[in-house]
Design a protein around this motif. Structure first.
Motif, short mmCIF file in Angstrom:
data_model
loop_
_atom_site.label_atom_id
_atom_site.label_comp_id
_atom_site.label_asym_id
_atom_site.label_seq_id
_atom_site.Cartn_x
_atom_site.Cartn_y
_atom_site.Cartn_z
N GLY A 172 6.24 33.13 18.05
CA GLY A 172 6.17 33.45 16.63
C GLY A 172 7.07 34.60 16.23
N MET A 174 5.66 35.52 10.09
CA MET A 174 5.14 35.19 11.41
C MET A 174 4.67 36.44 12.16
SD MET A 174 5.27 31.84 11.91
CE MET A 174 5.05 31.68 13.64
N LEU A 175 4.97 37.62 11.63
CA LEU A 175 4.55 38.83 12.29
C LEU A 175 3.02 38.93 12.33
CD1 LEU A 175 5.34 41.46 13.67
CD2 LEU A 175 5.35 42.54 11.41
N TYR A 224 0.89 36.45 12.23
CA TYR A 224 0.45 35.43 13.19
C TYR A 224 0.56 35.97 14.61
CZ TYR A 224 0.45 31.18 16.01
OH TYR A 224 0.18 30.23 16.95
N SER A 225 1.68 36.59 14.94
CA SER A 225 1.89 37.11 16.28
C SER A 225 0.89 38.21 16.62
CB SER A 225 3.32 37.64 16.42
OG SER A 225 4.24 36.58 16.31
N ALA A 228 7.47 28.01 13.63
CA ALA A 228 6.02 27.98 13.37
C ALA A 228 5.38 26.75 14.01
CB ALA A 228 5.74 28.01 11.88
N GLY A 277 11.26 34.12 14.87
CA GLY A 277 11.81 33.85 13.55
C GLY A 277 10.75 33.37 12.58
N ASP A 278 11.20 33.14 11.33
CA ASP A 278 10.28 32.71 10.28
C ASP A 278 10.50 31.27 9.84
OD1 ASP A 278 8.85 35.04 10.06
OD2 ASP A 278 10.23 35.95 8.63
N SER A 279 11.24 30.50 10.59
CA SER A 279 11.52 29.13 10.17
C SER A 279 10.29 28.23 10.41
CB SER A 279 12.73 28.57 10.92
OG SER A 279 12.40 28.33 12.27
N ASP A 280 10.29 27.11 9.72
CA ASP A 280 9.20 26.15 9.88
C ASP A 280 9.17 25.58 11.29
OD1 ASP A 280 8.43 26.55 7.28
OD2 ASP A 280 9.49 24.80 6.49
#
Length: 105
Positions: free
Chosen positions: A66, A1-2, A4-5, A75, A69-72
């Motif tokens: 974002g 997610m990094l 994406y952010s 997202a 964390g990296d969880s669904d």
């Protein structure tokens, strides 16, 4: 997610820069066709700049979410916030156009 952010933060910056310019009176950044019936360009620029700030807030807030964390689920929340924020921002721009230009086009 990094990643994406980072993309969302860059998109927010690319929207904030013209927002500030338009808010400060540089209404020539808006296509002249959308200003045909505008009487008070200063008020129009301030209102349009504020609406564009709202539009810029959507990717900014989505990018911040974002980073959580990296969880669904994170997202999904980030994307939903982005879509809702873009809808609200576009609605604000349409409202400004209706008020100052007597219509969208």
């Amino acid at each position: 997610m990094l990643i994406y952010s980072i993309i969302m933060f860059l998109a927010a910056v690319l929207l904030i820069i013209p927002s500030v310019a338009i808010y400060n009176g540089k209404t020539d950044l808006i296509h002249s066709y959308h200003q045909t019936k505008v009487v008070d360009r200063i008020a129009y620029g301030k209102a349009f700049g504020k609406a564009l700030f709202v539009l810029a807030a959507a990717p900014l807030v989505s990018g911040i979410i974002g980073l959580l964390g990296d969880s669904d689920m994170i997202a999904l929340i980030a994307v939903v916030i982005l879509i809702i924020g873009l809808g609200i921002g576009i609605g604000c721009i349409v409202a400004v156009q209706n008020k100052h230009n007597k219509g969208i086009f």
